[in-house]
Design an enzyme around this catalytic site. Sequence first.
Site, PDB file in Angstrom:
ATOM      1  N   CYS A  30      -2.141   8.862   3.171  1.00  0.00           N
ATOM      2  CA  CYS A  30      -1.652   8.565   1.754  1.00  0.00           C
ATOM      3  C   CYS A  30      -2.571   8.960   0.978  1.00  0.00           C
ATOM      4  CB  CYS A  30      -1.096   7.134   1.560  1.00  0.00           C
ATOM      5  SG  CYS A  30      -2.839   5.658   1.893  1.00  0.00           S
TER       6      CYS A  30
ATOM      7  N   GLU B 213       0.723  -1.151  -0.233  1.00  0.00           N
ATOM      8  CA  GLU B 213      -0.269   0.034   0.161  1.00  0.00           C
ATOM      9  C   GLU B 213       0.580   1.419  -0.282  1.00  0.00           C
ATOM     10  OE1 GLU B 213      -2.644  -0.264  -0.609  1.00  0.00           O
ATOM     11  OE2 GLU B 213      -2.647  -2.541  -0.705  1.00  0.00           O
TER      12      GLU B 213
END
Length: 453
Positions: free
Chosen positions: A234, A200
């Site tokens: 993010c 990720e």
Amino acid sequence: MRGAWQARRPDYAQRRDDLRRLRAALKARLTRMAEAIAADFGHRPRQESLLADGMPVLAAIDHLLAHLRGWMRPQRVAAGWRLWPARAQLRHEPLGVVGVISPWNYPVNLALVPLATAIAAGNHVYLKPSESTPATSRLLRELLAEVFPAERVAVAQGGPEVGQAFAALPFDHLVFTGSTAVGRKVMAAAAEHLTPLTLELGGKSPAIVCADYPPERAAARLATGKWFNAGQTCIAPDYVLLVGRQRREAFVQALRAEVTSRYGDLSGEAGDYARIIDERQFARLQAWLDEAHARGCTVLPLAAGHDPARRLFAPTLVLDPPEDIALMREEIFGPILPVLAVDSLEQAIAFVNARPRPLALYPFSHDRRQVEAVLGSVLAGGVTVNDTLLHFAATGLPFGGVGPSGMGAYHGRAGFDAFGKLLPVLWQPRRSLTDRIRPPYAAIDRLIDLIVR
């Protein structure tokens, strides 16, 4: 850890009990969790820690508990008429030991959601939390030691050298959340053992505000996505493509009004605004902003109180920056928001597609055709339409990137499947096709013709 797992793979009752105890232990520590995160950041609002670190873990565990029995049940599949009367099924089997390397920006959420999912899938877990959040890492170690024996869940603590050694361990699966640059190093280390990965990563997640969408409403929702946790997210919108150059002033003023109404003058306590995690990250953001200044960009601080001593980086806009500066090349991961005015939706789509595929995409339009034009042209890790961040919180949606923004996905069923092995099993009855398919083949030519017709 693998030896203990092989000796007794956790059954449904054990997994359910583990998840319930993990939930109870976290729920009892929510206040301490928020305090630990605030200590690591210098300051982060308690409410942001509850919303972004506490709630997603509790919601994920609730979702796992609600569906665990059904996900574990063997699934019948067709064997095909050529193998009749054989039966086929898929069994979900745990892999063994799952490694989790979690980051500092949401240090509980991004550690415990993959951990809980791996536990639900029947694995043991070895966790390496970030060295940038030592108080939170200590809390996680204490919490997990209360819930699990050491052979079931263990925690490794240390700096980059520990992380490098951790990534090189022969895990059955490894989850890493962090930057694309570090993700490449993790992938290289894991390659030695052909360890399967869920990465990720980050990237420059765009927001496209179409000409029909009210700038005030877009500003309100983008303000939440961008300045929650001071932009250290993010999937935060990394830049905005605003369709319609004549709307830019109204959009900028709307963003300024949002910052004023939410945070006021940051020169004071600024209790509702998070700090940058450390001096290195603050210096990086400042250097990128200084470069924008030096290149003649219009730089607009949206609040007073910018203060390196407190690592308080005020929300800031950069208007129509050139494409080659750091703010437009690298993931910002902070409270700086570039705004680029474009003439058409087609121009906005072309701009996004000229760059690596993003982790998140945020199209804003009330015209379904325009939204579909974006969805049909831009591939991203995940999408929230007419808002930001919320696809991460949808427990039934997988979360993951594509290309440089990551590989694989977790959350919900996607994570349960990723951290296990779908074992195909064919049950052969007393009579079998192979009893007849053998030499001399001339005697069974008609049967073979039937099978290959």
